[in-house]
Design an enzyme around this catalytic site. Structure first.
Site, PDB file in Angstrom:
ATOM      1  N   ARG A 156       2.249 -12.037   1.486  1.00 29.17           N
ATOM      2  CA  ARG A 156       2.146 -12.143   2.396  1.00 29.17           C
ATOM      3  C   ARG A 156       1.516 -12.981   2.734  1.00 29.17           C
ATOM      4  NH1 ARG A 156      -0.664  -7.382   2.532  1.00 29.17           N
ATOM      5  NH2 ARG A 156      -0.277  -6.417   0.266  1.00 29.17           N
ATOM      6  N   SER A 204      -3.946  -3.502  -5.211  1.00 32.34           N
ATOM      7  CA  SER A 204      -3.223  -4.318  -5.980  1.00 32.34           C
ATOM      8  C   SER A 204      -4.028  -4.663  -7.135  1.00 32.34           C
ATOM      9  CB  SER A 204      -2.189  -5.871  -5.543  1.00 32.34           C
ATOM     10  OG  SER A 204      -3.535  -6.554  -5.413  1.00 32.34           O
ATOM     11  N   CYS A 244      -4.942  -2.715  -9.705  1.00 34.69           N
ATOM     12  CA  CYS A 244      -4.886  -1.804 -10.055  1.00 34.69           C
ATOM     13  C   CYS A 244      -5.046  -0.808 -10.716  1.00 34.69           C
ATOM     14  CB  CYS A 244      -5.963  -1.676  -9.478  1.00 34.69           C
ATOM     15  SG  CYS A 244      -7.331  -2.112  -8.240  1.00 34.69           S
ATOM     16  N   ALA A 287       5.977 -13.405  -8.552  1.00 27.53           N
ATOM     17  CA  ALA A 287       7.689 -13.172  -8.519  1.00 27.53           C
ATOM     18  C   ALA A 287       7.839 -11.339  -8.634  1.00 27.53           C
ATOM     19  CB  ALA A 287       7.928 -14.111 -10.073  1.00 27.53           C
ATOM     20  N   ARG A 288       9.129 -11.643  -8.487  1.00 34.14           N
ATOM     21  CA  ARG A 288       9.516  -9.565  -7.690  1.00 34.14           C
ATOM     22  C   ARG A 288      10.911  -9.548  -8.927  1.00 34.14           C
ATOM     23  NH1 ARG A 288       5.867  -6.459  -4.901  1.00 34.14           N
ATOM     24  NH2 ARG A 288       3.702  -8.361  -4.486  1.00 34.14           N
TER      25      ARG A 288
END
Ligand code: OXD
Ligand code: MN
Length: 631
Positions: free
Chosen positions: A87, A276, A278, A392-393
């Protein structure tokens, strides 16, 4: 009647044109017409909710090279290039009217006229020679008290395809809108801009995401990374946070899941916010429980009950470290021939997917977001290029997962949420689980104080804490103090206010190592579940209530078949006064910086908590073992 101009007739085939006209929605038509004129695509395709249109988006993404085929026919891969892998916080701004501007500066606001002129300048002819698509979605279930209808106009078939996987379709919802409702929806205009041979955005220096929370429209230009491009995800979330603030409900960066207690016949819904890295997704995916959603929830008071929905229907998940051992459910699904978009991973010469931490033998070459890749390749700075990007997603539907809670997902009135979890990351302050004595304490001492800590896996110094109130800071679209007040006030009139718990999975032992395995979070969750149902005693601390040792010992044995020693319990659940005082100082200072006009109540409550902790320190010492504190 909507005025469909000659321009739209020219750019649409007859079917698309009829689909648009059938909506009889002048605001939709005006939006499409305006951006057809400004962005000037070669053609515009209007989607309905049918499977043919969803298949068309996928087909076009492949034909245009925005996605590529993988070995399994239903899987595809997309790359975002090397400059668009996360982002873009700097280029993501609010367009603030004069009356909003000062209060929104710390959130990244720009003067409305200036920002709008800039973004419309970038939008001018940006789609020239490209095809565009218009698709209708809903955030939350359609035809429900939660529904937020949305329309996306984009020239990226990857974006439209991703959204078709991730969000509920809503052409029919738009078709059936009554006259009074027709103006209320979010609008997203997106262009990936000029693309290179890999199908990646080229003009990254002109990447902008500008949000107008007053008119509920987001302009996103010259990007593809889903966090920048997908209107329905984090852009819509910001608009929804603003809308919920005005209307008295909540939009939170939370998972929604059910803890199952088959012995007692109980299904207890929890929502949870974690910054993020966590433990958010791993908590939502704890084996033996059920998941409703992993990222965004809307929460409303429905008939005096605290109810929530998953806004999405899919997961855009981080793939790094998803492997057969640590994340078996997701891993299994990524190996199946079902609709999946991988982004920014390595496509091997065998056309199979590989990523960091996949637990598979990885090839020495392939294609990744840099283009052709070979092990040992170095970037311009001489650093070795890894086989895939760390961010990467994968994009899949949630209903592929065996642990998906279809019943909770479909409920038009949402599910009744009984527990809220706020989980941070710190190596030395907060205990693994603590119950808050009240909603107000929970919001002010558990949610507002959330922090994450840098680890050796992140760049820069280790152990630096970043404030992350409600794990929602990046998306709070109106002044932070008012957002906290909205959270506090939300429960007025609610009969069974959920209990709030804090989590911290990252406390380190005296040797610097973690003291429990990754699955200990199941024990903390089930202790919270039991507390909600009136089970288990608790020790008081200056900030809440913690478990008793015998209860945890039994839970570790029953749920994980492991031992949990009393020494570990004492270490993990010790209340550390100075650390907590420092944490509250950091929180108060951060709020002062972000919102100097935040209500005095916030500071007053933190001061009160500090006094209580200072008194505890004087009475019991700096480190108070469980059970020693007497209020
Ligand atoms: C995020 C995400 O960036 O969910 O929060 O991808
Ligand atoms: Mn998120």
């Amino acid at each position: 009647m909507p005025v469909i101009t000659g321009l739209l007739q020219k750019k649409m085939n007859e079917t698309s044109y009829k689909k648009l006209a059938a909506l009889k929605n002048p605001k939709v038509t005006a939006f499409v017409e305006e951006f057809a004129r400004r962005c000037n695509p070669r053609s515009i395709y209007v989607c309905d909710d049918g499977p043919e249109d969803a298949a068309y988006l996928r087909k076009l993404a492949l034909e245009k090279g925005e996605e590529r085929p993988m070995a399994l026919p239903n899987q595809t891969i997309h790359w975002d290039g090397y400059g668009d892998q996360g982002r873009d916080k700097k280029a993501t701004r609010y367009l603030a009217r004069p009356e909003q501007l000062e209060k929104m500066r710390s959130l990244g606001a720009l003067p409305y006229e200036e920002g709008l002129a800039e973004i419309l300048g970038i939008a001018e002819n940006i789609m020239e020679g490209k095809d565009a698509v218009v698709k209708f979605f809903a955030e939350g279930p359609t035809r429900s008290p939660f529904t937020v209808p949305c329309v996306q106009f984009t020239d990226s078939f990857y974006v439209a395809h991703s959204e078709a996987i991730l969000y509920r379709p809503a052409y029919d919802h738009f078709l059936n809108m009554k006259d009074g409702e027709k103006d209320v929806f979010f609008r997203f205009i997106h262009s990936a801009g000029r693309l290179d041979k890999l199908g990646c955005s080229v003009n990254i220096d002109k990447r902008r995401v500008y949000m107008d929370t007053k008119d509920n429209i987001v302009y996103s230009m010259n990007n593809q990374y889903a966090g920048n491009s997908i209107g329905l995800k984090k852009h819509s979330m910001r608009l929804a946070i603003n809308k919920s603030g005005n209307e008295g409900w909540l939009c939170e960066h939370m998972f929604l899941m059910a803890a199952l207690n088959p012995e007692k016949g109980r299904k207890t819904y929890f929502a949870g916010a974690y910054p993020s890295a966590c433990g958010k997704t791993s908590t939502a995916m704890i084996p033996g429980e059920k998941i409703v959603g992993d990222d965004i929830v809307y929460l409303r008071n429905i008939g005096g009950e605290f109810r929530g929905v998953n806004v999405e229907q899919g997961i855009f998940g981080i793939i790094k470290d998803v492997n057969a051992e640590d994340d078996p459910v997701i891993f299994k699904n990524l190996m199946l021939d079902q609709e999946t978009i991988f982004s920014n991973i390595l496509q091997g010469p065998d056309k199979k997917p590989y990523w960091l931490g996949c637990g598979l033998e990885t090839p020495g070459e392939g294609m990744n977001n840099h283009g052709p890749w070979k092990k040992g390749d170095r970037d311009a700075e001489g650093k070795e290029v890894p086989l895939a990007h760390g961010n990467a997603r994968y994009t899949i539907r949630l209903d592929y997962l065996d642990n998906f809670d279809q019943e909770g997902f479909e409920a038009k009135e949402g599910v009744k949420v009984q527990g809220i979890l706020y989980g941070g990351r710190d190596s030395d302050t907060t205990v693994p689980v603590e119950e808050s004595p009240s909603w107000e304490d929970g919001i002010l001492l558990k949610a507002c104080t959330l922090e994450s800590e840098t680890t050796s896996a992140t760049l820069g110094k280790e152990g630096v804490r970043t404030p992350s109130p409600m794990a929602n800071l990046d998306f709070v679209a109106y002044p932070l103090g008012r957002y906290v007040l909205n959270n506090l006030n939300f429960v007025k009139g609610i009969k069974d206010t959920p209990r709030i718990f804090s989590n911290n999975y990252f406390m380190r032992g005296p040797d610097g190592k973690f003291m429990t395995g990754k699955l200990a979070k199941k024990v903390w969750l089930h202790w919270a579940e039991g507390r909600i149902h009136g089970e288990y005693g608790a020790h008081e601390t200056p900030t809440g209530r913690i478990p008793l040792y015998p209860d945890l010992k039994k839970l570790f044995k029953d749920l994980l078949d492991t031992e949990f020693s009393e020494a570990d319990y004492t270490y993990l659940f010790t209340f550390r006064c100075s650390k907590w005082l420092e944490k509250l100082d950091r929180t108060a200072a951060f709020f002062k910086k972000m919102d100097p006009d935040a209500p005095a109540l916030l500071d007053a409550r933190w001061e009160e908590a500090k006094k209580k902790i200072a008194a505890a320190k004087a009475a019991h010492g700096d480190e108070i073992p469980p059970g020693a504190y007497k209020p």
